[in-house]
Structure formats: C-alpha cells, structure tokens
Design a protein around this motif. Structure first.
Motif, PDB file in Angstrom:
ATOM      1  N   ASN A  84       0.868  -1.180   0.000  1.00 23.39           N
ATOM      2  CA  ASN A  84       0.000   0.000   0.000  1.00 23.39           C
ATOM      3  C   ASN A  84       0.905   1.229   0.000  1.00 23.39           C
ATOM      4  OD1 ASN A  84      -1.911   1.995   0.271  1.00 23.39           O
ATOM      5  ND2 ASN A  84      -3.092   0.918   1.836  1.00 23.39           N
ATOM      6  N   SER A  85       0.923   1.937  -1.115  1.00 25.98           N
ATOM      7  CA  SER A  85       1.865   3.044  -1.281  1.00 25.98           C
ATOM      8  C   SER A  85       1.337   4.391  -0.802  1.00 25.98           C
ATOM      9  CB  SER A  85       2.290   3.151  -2.758  1.00 25.98           C
ATOM     10  OG  SER A  85       3.050   2.025  -3.126  1.00 25.98           O
ATOM     11  N   HIS A  86       0.136   4.409  -0.241  1.00 27.59           N
ATOM     12  CA  HIS A  86      -0.362   5.647   0.369  1.00 27.59           C
ATOM     13  C   HIS A  86      -1.300   5.284   1.502  1.00 27.59           C
ATOM     14  CE1 HIS A  86      -1.394  10.118  -0.161  1.00 27.59           C
ATOM     15  NE2 HIS A  86      -2.020   9.714   0.936  1.00 27.59           N
ATOM     16  N   ALA A  87      -0.781   5.375   2.725  1.00 26.20           N
ATOM     17  CA  ALA A  87      -1.576   5.037   3.904  1.00 26.20           C
ATOM     18  C   ALA A  87      -1.152   5.921   5.066  1.00 26.20           C
ATOM     19  CB  ALA A  87      -1.402   3.560   4.268  1.00 26.20           C
ATOM     20  N   HIS A  88      -2.026   5.964   6.075  1.00 25.50           N
ATOM     21  CA  HIS A  88      -1.770   6.731   7.298  1.00 25.50           C
ATOM     22  C   HIS A  88      -2.130   5.827   8.475  1.00 25.50           C
ATOM     23  CE1 HIS A  88      -1.437  10.522   4.949  1.00 25.50           C
ATOM     24  NE2 HIS A  88      -2.387   9.970   4.196  1.00 25.50           N
ATOM     25  N   LEU A  89      -1.151   5.143   9.016  1.00 28.83           N
ATOM     26  CA  LEU A  89      -1.424   4.110  10.023  1.00 28.83           C
ATOM     27  C   LEU A  89      -2.031   4.669  11.306  1.00 28.83           C
ATOM     28  CD1 LEU A  89       1.774   1.928   9.559  1.00 28.83           C
ATOM     29  CD2 LEU A  89      -0.581   1.175   9.158  1.00 28.83           C
ATOM     30  N   ASN A  90      -1.776   5.920  11.625  1.00 25.57           N
ATOM     31  CA  ASN A  90      -2.272   6.474  12.891  1.00 25.57           C
ATOM     32  C   ASN A  90      -3.693   7.016  12.803  1.00 25.57           C
ATOM     33  OD1 ASN A  90       0.923   7.120  12.778  1.00 25.57           O
ATOM     34  ND2 ASN A  90       0.288   6.504  14.833  1.00 25.57           N
ATOM     35  N   TRP A  91      -4.259   7.073  11.606  1.00 28.07           N
ATOM     36  CA  TRP A  91      -5.679   7.360  11.452  1.00 28.07           C
ATOM     37  C   TRP A  91      -6.435   6.045  11.415  1.00 28.07           C
ATOM     38  CZ3 TRP A  91      -4.778  11.364   7.009  1.00 28.07           C
ATOM     39  CH2 TRP A  91      -4.631  12.648   7.559  1.00 28.07           C
TER      40      TRP A  91
END
Length: 426
Positions: free
Chosen positions: A97-104
């Motif tokens: 996954n080349s665009h993610a925000h783990l803390n959201w």
C-alpha cells in the motif's frame, strides 16, 4: 547517506516478537508478477529468501511436495524437515500500500484525531492497523504521515517491539504555515525553515519526504519549493507531493519531485513532463469509492449530503480523464488507498483495485495487481528485494483463496502472509 536515526544505535538483546523465518515449500497456483504463472507450482522459502520457484514437477515425484495433497494440508519432507503446504490457492507477492496513514483509524474525523488523540492512542491505532494490514496481505506500507508518529512505528517494527509489515515512512509531511492539513503536518515558512523541516525528518529516520503542494490554491513560494526538494535530494531521499490538479502537478514535476500523490486533471504537456521525468502517480480512489456507497458510508457516520456528493463524483467520467490519459501514455500508475480516511480502513484493498480497472487507469485485473506489487516496489526503490516472486528476493509472500488476476475480490480472502519468510498471518 544521512546519519542514522538515534534509535539505530540501540543494542537489542532480543526482539520482543521474535518470529523465526520458516523453511517452507508452498504448493499451489503461483502468480510471480514477473511474467510467469505456474498453474501447478511451488515457492520455496528459507532464511527469509525465496530459494526456488517454478512448476511443481521440478520437485520430483518422490517427495511429499511432488505428490498431490489436499488444500491446507501440511507435510514434512526431506532430511532438513522442510514443511510442505498444499495451499489450494494462489501464491503471489505480498501487497504494497503506497499511500496510507497508520495512525488514522479509518473511522473518525481526520482533523479531530490529529489534534485530539493523545500520542499513546495514536500509537495503539498504528499497531492495530499494522495487524489489519498483515491480515489483508499487505507486506509493506508507505506511511505518508500523521505528525511524526510513523517514525516510531518504523522503530517498533525494526526493533521487534511489535509485529508489522515493512514500513517506508516520511516522518511529518511538510507544509507552508497554515497550509492544507496544517493540523497534522510540520509547518514551515521560508526557504531556510523548509530545509530545517527536511533535516528534522532525516534525523528521525525518514525514508522519503512528503510535501503538501496544493489545496484550493498552490502552496509554497518558488524559493520554498526549490529548497525543500533540494534539501531532500541532498540527503538522498525522494520527494513525493500531494498534487491534485494540473497547475500543481506541472509545477512540482518541473521543480523535481519524484512522485505524485492522488493526481487529477492533467494537460497533454503535463503528462509529457511526467513521462520525460519518469514520475509515477499513486492514485487514491478508495475514499471516493467507499463514501459513495450508502450502506458502507452510513456505518461510518458519513452525512447524507456527503454521500450524495460522492455518488455524483464517482460516476463522473471527466473526473478521471487526466489520470486515464496519463496511464495510456505510459505514466506508471501505482496503488494506494489513503487508508485511515473515513470509511477506508487499512484492510480495504479490492475496491481500490477494482475502481482502477473500472475507470481505465489499469487495463485489467493483472495490471491492477502490478500496481500493488512490482510497480509499487519500484516507487519505494525496493524492486531489487520485493514485488515479484523470484529466486533470491525476500520472501514477502501471500496465499489467496482464489484467482486474484481474474477476480480482484479474491484478495478479500488472504489465507497466509509472510514477511521476509516470517509467518505473520495464517
């Protein structure tokens, strides 16, 4: 090379999560993503590497791997006690996954989480989302920012404090003071402060630098934009830019960024510039797709007016014309979901891929799979290590119940996930 992050100097006596790399032979349909499909094949993994891949006949009829076995059955063969698993599914490279925000968390308002969540809660959310990612077959995540928290996620995985996928992180995304999503980024004003902001991410161990180059208007002065890109490149890091319409995409490409996030409308001249400079685009359709489906959106508290807005947008073919034009011209299109956005949890994979095919930025299901494997590996400069099943590469491997190159929603049924030969799911 930049000086290593301070945590790299820690002496780790023993990882808290010490998952051993297995010596295992997976038997089943093998989709290498390097050009070969073995309908009755195998992949052998040992010491974290792929040691062999091919037709099952290569193994010999006399050993357990060469004999027919029931799906899910495990045998032990050979003097070394190698485990042989008859998967009954498709064996393929791990997903990226080349665009993610783990803390959201993929549920609640982004601004409120960014301003209100205590840092320990943000860390717990990242941990939960790393587990969700592994269960969805994601073996590498390119985390594009939530303050600087992804630097700590990277440390936790690298030091064996928590099991997770490989992580490529930007630290805090950099934005002009008061710019788009200032509430979750590192704000800076002036060329010197831009350089300082880059150096802070470098010091923390960032793998890349992300800038927020526009929203309703273009952001950064020319001097600021030149400085942030130059400083990243001086430190050996690529720069990726949030850029959603033609004027912004053309500007950041001309100034020298290495990747475009989201993309949008593009003129023929801008497409030509991307081709000339070999700049890929990471598309992120999942928020639009998920929030346009009332049965999904309502579960996440998306208001009715927003659902109607999203339904109109997702059905508007003109919205995708620039991206389709770029893809047909040969610009590399890479998978990303913007995971963490409302209604886009970190295990939402197939809807993004299916939409990429539907709107025409990927030719078919196999091309979509390339966007989440081999092309994604190249974006993160990891193509020498992951993205395909080939001898000598890292054993980032998943097993899927079904044929995902024919039915992308087979990816909803990931049975097993290996990262560097370590069984992380299944």
């Amino acid at each position: 090379m930049p000086e290593p992050a301070a945590w790299r100097y820690d002496k780790i006596t023993k990882p808290m999560f010490d998952v051993p790399a297995e010596h295992v032979i997976l038997v089943g349909r093998v989709l290498t993503m390097a050009g070969d499909v073995f309908e009755d094949g195998f992949v052998e993994m040992m010491d974290g590497k792929i040691t062999a891949v091919g037709e099952r006949g290569r193994l010999g009829a006399g050993d357990a791997a060469g004999e027919a076995g029931a799906a899910g059955e495990a045998d032990t063969a050979g003097e070394a006690g190698v485990v042989v698993e008859h998967t009954g599914g498709t064996i393929m490279p791990g997903l990226i996954n080349s665009h993610a925000h783990l803390n959201w968390d993929g549920i609640h308002d982004l601004a409120r989480q960014s301003m209100d969540d205590p840092r320990p809660i943000s860390a717990f959310k990242a941990a939960a989302n790393m587990l969700k990612s592994l269960r969805a077959g994601v073996t590498m995540v390119r985390d594009l920012g939530f303050h600087d928290m992804n630097l700590f996620s990277k440390q936790a995985v690298a030091q064996g404090i928590f099991p997770g996928p490989r992580l490529k992180v930007c630290g805090a995304a950099i934005i002009q003071t008061g710019g788009h999503t200032y509430w979750v980024c590192r704000e800076a004003s002036g060329a010197d402060e831009m350089r300082r902001a880059v150096r802070e991410q470098v010091r923390g161990g960032a793998d890349l630098i992300k800038i927020m180059a526009c929203h309703d208007t273009l952001e950064f002065t020319d001097e600021e934009l030149a400085a942030v890109i130059d400083e990243a490149h001086r430190n050996g890091l690529p720069v990726t830019a949030h850029a959603t319409y033609d004027a912004c995409i053309e500007r950041v490409a001309r100034f020298g960024v290495d990747c475009i996030e989201h993309g949008g409308s593009m003129s023929e001249e801008t497409v030509a510039l991307l081709l000339e400079k070999e700049i890929p685009i990471v598309t992120t359709f999942a928020p639009l797709v998920q929030q346009s489906q009332p049965d999904i959106a309502r579960r996440f508290g998306i208001p009715e007016w927003k659902i109607e807005e999203r339904k109109k947008a997702v059905a508007d073919p003109t919205r995708y014309e620039g991206l389709v034009r770029a893809a047909r011209a040969g610009v590399s299109i890479v998978f990303g979901t913007d995971a963490g956005s409302p209604a886009v949890e970190h295990d939402v994979i197939a809807p993004e891929l299916a939409h990429m095919v539907k709107v025409g930025v990927c030719e078919n299901a196999l091309d979509a799979l390339a966007s989440i494997t081999v092309r994604a590996a190249k974006v993160s400069r990891m193509e020498h290590l992951v993205g395909t099943l080939e001898e000598g590469k890292a054993a980032d491997v998943i097993v899927v119940d079904g044929r995902p190159d024919e039915d992308l929603f087979a990816l909803d049924r990931v049975q097993t996930t290996f990262v560097e030969g370590r069984r992380m799911h299944g």
